[in-house]
Design a protein around this motif. Structure first.
Motif, PDB file in Angstrom:
ATOM      1  N   MET A   1       0.836  -1.200   0.000  1.00 23.13           N
ATOM      2  CA  MET A   1       0.000   0.000   0.000  1.00 23.13           C
ATOM      3  C   MET A   1       0.873   1.254   0.000  1.00 23.13           C
ATOM      4  O   MET A   1       1.976   1.260   0.556  1.00 23.13           O
ATOM      5  N   ASN A   2       0.361   2.297  -0.612  1.00 24.54           N
ATOM      6  CA  ASN A   2       1.043   3.583  -0.628  1.00 24.54           C
ATOM      7  C   ASN A   2       0.204   4.636   0.089  1.00 24.54           C
ATOM      8  O   ASN A   2      -1.018   4.509   0.199  1.00 24.54           O
ATOM      9  N   TYR A   3       0.894   5.685   0.531  1.00 25.08           N
ATOM     10  CA  TYR A   3       0.241   6.770   1.267  1.00 25.08           C
ATOM     11  C   TYR A   3       0.802   8.089   0.742  1.00 25.08           C
ATOM     12  O   TYR A   3       2.019   8.209   0.523  1.00 25.08           O
ATOM     13  N   SER A   4      -0.072   9.064   0.569  1.00 22.86           N
ATOM     14  CA  SER A   4       0.367  10.342   0.015  1.00 22.86           C
ATOM     15  C   SER A   4       0.059  11.479   0.978  1.00 22.86           C
ATOM     16  O   SER A   4      -1.003  11.516   1.603  1.00 22.86           O
ATOM     17  N   GLY A   5       1.009  12.380   1.086  1.00 23.84           N
ATOM     18  CA  GLY A   5       0.810  13.603   1.851  1.00 23.84           C
ATOM     19  C   GLY A   5       1.041  14.806   0.953  1.00 23.84           C
ATOM     20  O   GLY A   5       1.984  14.804   0.142  1.00 23.84           O
ATOM     21  N   ILE A   6       0.187  15.815   1.075  1.00 22.03           N
ATOM     22  CA  ILE A   6       0.309  17.011   0.232  1.00 22.03           C
ATOM     23  C   ILE A   6       0.437  18.229   1.127  1.00 22.03           C
ATOM     24  O   ILE A   6      -0.474  18.549   1.909  1.00 22.03           O
ATOM     25  N   SER A  16       4.000  14.097  -1.862  1.00 19.34           N
ATOM     26  CA  SER A  16       4.904  13.008  -1.520  1.00 19.34           C
ATOM     27  C   SER A  16       4.123  11.707  -1.438  1.00 19.34           C
ATOM     28  O   SER A  16       3.006  11.676  -0.919  1.00 19.34           O
ATOM     29  N   VAL A  17       4.707  10.630  -1.951  1.00 19.97           N
ATOM     30  CA  VAL A  17       4.107   9.294  -1.879  1.00 19.97           C
ATOM     31  C   VAL A  17       5.113   8.376  -1.203  1.00 19.97           C
ATOM     32  O   VAL A  17       6.275   8.301  -1.630  1.00 19.97           O
ATOM     33  N   ILE A  18       4.675   7.679  -0.131  1.00 16.61           N
ATOM     34  CA  ILE A  18       5.556   6.746   0.577  1.00 16.61           C
ATOM     35  C   ILE A  18       4.931   5.363   0.560  1.00 16.61           C
ATOM     36  O   ILE A  18       3.721   5.213   0.331  1.00 16.61           O
ATOM     37  N   ASP A  19       5.771   4.348   0.818  1.00 18.47           N
ATOM     38  CA  ASP A  19       5.247   2.987   0.877  1.00 18.47           C
ATOM     39  C   ASP A  19       5.096   2.564   2.335  1.00 18.47           C
ATOM     40  O   ASP A  19       5.218   3.390   3.253  1.00 18.47           O
TER      41      ASP A  19
END
Length: 337
Positions: A1-6, A16-19
């Protein structure tokens, strides 16, 4: 799954996209262009657990656009987020990653994303408050001018009745009269616009069941009922009356240790419009409800007038929560038991 913060700014955003191991898989500063942000996120859309957007003054377009595109969007409550102070370097990139990191851990403080239609009406109510404040400043300006010229000031109601002819009859020096005419012209225009906004608001909220219930509370009339209803949103988002009173900034903020006060927490965490509404409701309730007046006097005898008024506002906030939750009109006996 990935998670994004703006990390959202006025004219650009750092995405930003992190795993699942907090490794940055993509990161870029982009202009505030929805199409470009969606294109950047597209390669990771299938495995995207959620996108976090910083709650800034201009988040509407981005959150609505991401939701329309099918993303699960979270609005970060920035006043409740505190970063580690030991960092030697931080910037927009680290801020975006941190938002995504909190989402991955499941500890992200979030705000409520109201539907666009409700936000429109709520913001119209806030616009009314802005216009009223502006109008009040011009009324006070005329009062101050008359106090300087005559030694006594005229009342706000007298200022509201002034027109071009009335200003000419005041016998003011030419330059002073011009200043008063300018204030009076602005006051007249603002009052006309306030009346237009109030008619639209009344049309929007008059038949809403929450509005009808709120108007049964002593001290809460059309304006305050409108503000409380729109700023509260759905009452179900609050777990209990204490949470709602805290959101309305009607509770003390204290940091205690060994039975002693060591400081205060984040006093700004909450809704300032609800705080204003319940304080105003308390002021009116003291005049229109015997029970509210007696409650205020008992508190005042043990503390002071400011704390007593705050306690009454807190009492009304809790009563409104129970009333909206149970869908029952205001019960004065239960409230001030």
């Amino acid at each position: 799954m990935n998670y994004s913060g703006i990390d959202l700014h006025s004219n650009n955003s750092v995405v930003s996209v992190i795993d699942e191991t907090d490794r940055v898989v993509a990161e870029k500063r982009l202009p505030n262009d929805l199409a470009k942000i969606l294109a950047f996120l597209a390669p990771w859309r299938a495995g995207m657990a959620g996108v976090v957007v910083e709650s800034t003054f201009n988040w509407y377009w981005l959150v609505d656009g991401l939701q329309t595109a099918g993303y699960v969007v979270h609005l970060a409550n920035t006043t409740a987020i505190k970063k580690y102070d030991g960092l030697k370097h931080s910037g927009d990139e680290t801020d975006a990653r941190y938002l995504a990191h909190l989402l991955r851990l499941g500890i992200l403080p979030v705000g409520t994303i109201l539907p666009a239609r409700l936000r429109e009406v709520r913001d119209l109510a806030r616009k009314r408050m802005q216009l009223v404040r502006s109008c009040t400043s011009h009324i006070l300006a005329v009062e101050n001018i008359t106090a300087r010229q005559y030694g006594t000031r005229i009342t706000s109601n007298q200022v509201k009745r002034l027109d071009e002819h009335a200003v000419d009859q005041m016998g003011l020096p030419d330059n002073v009269a011009l200043a008063v005419r300018a204030n009076v012209a602005v006051i007249t225009t603002l009052r006309e616009q306030i009346a237009i906004v109030e008619r639209r608001l009344q049309k929007e909220v008059a038949r809403h069941p929450d509005y009808v219930l709120l108007t049964t509370v002593p001290g809460i009339g059309q304006t305050l009922a409108t503000v409380i209803m729109l700023e509260t949103g759905t009452i179900e988002r609050f777990a209990n009356a204490g949470n709602f009173a805290s959101y309305a900034r009607c509770v003390d903020s204290q940091r205690m240790s060994n039975g002693k006060k060591k400081g205060e927490g984040n006093t700004r965490n909450g809704n300032p419009y609800l705080c204003w509404a319940f304080i105003e409701a308390a002021n009116f309730a003291m005049h229109f409800s015997t029970e509210a007046r007696l409650f205020y006097e008992r508190k005042k005898a043990r503390t002071n007038s400011v704390l007593a008024r705050k306690a009454l506002a807190h009492k009304l906030a809790r009563a409104c929560f129970h009333m909206l939750k149970e869908r029952k009109p205001f019960d004065v006996t239960r409230c001030f038991a």
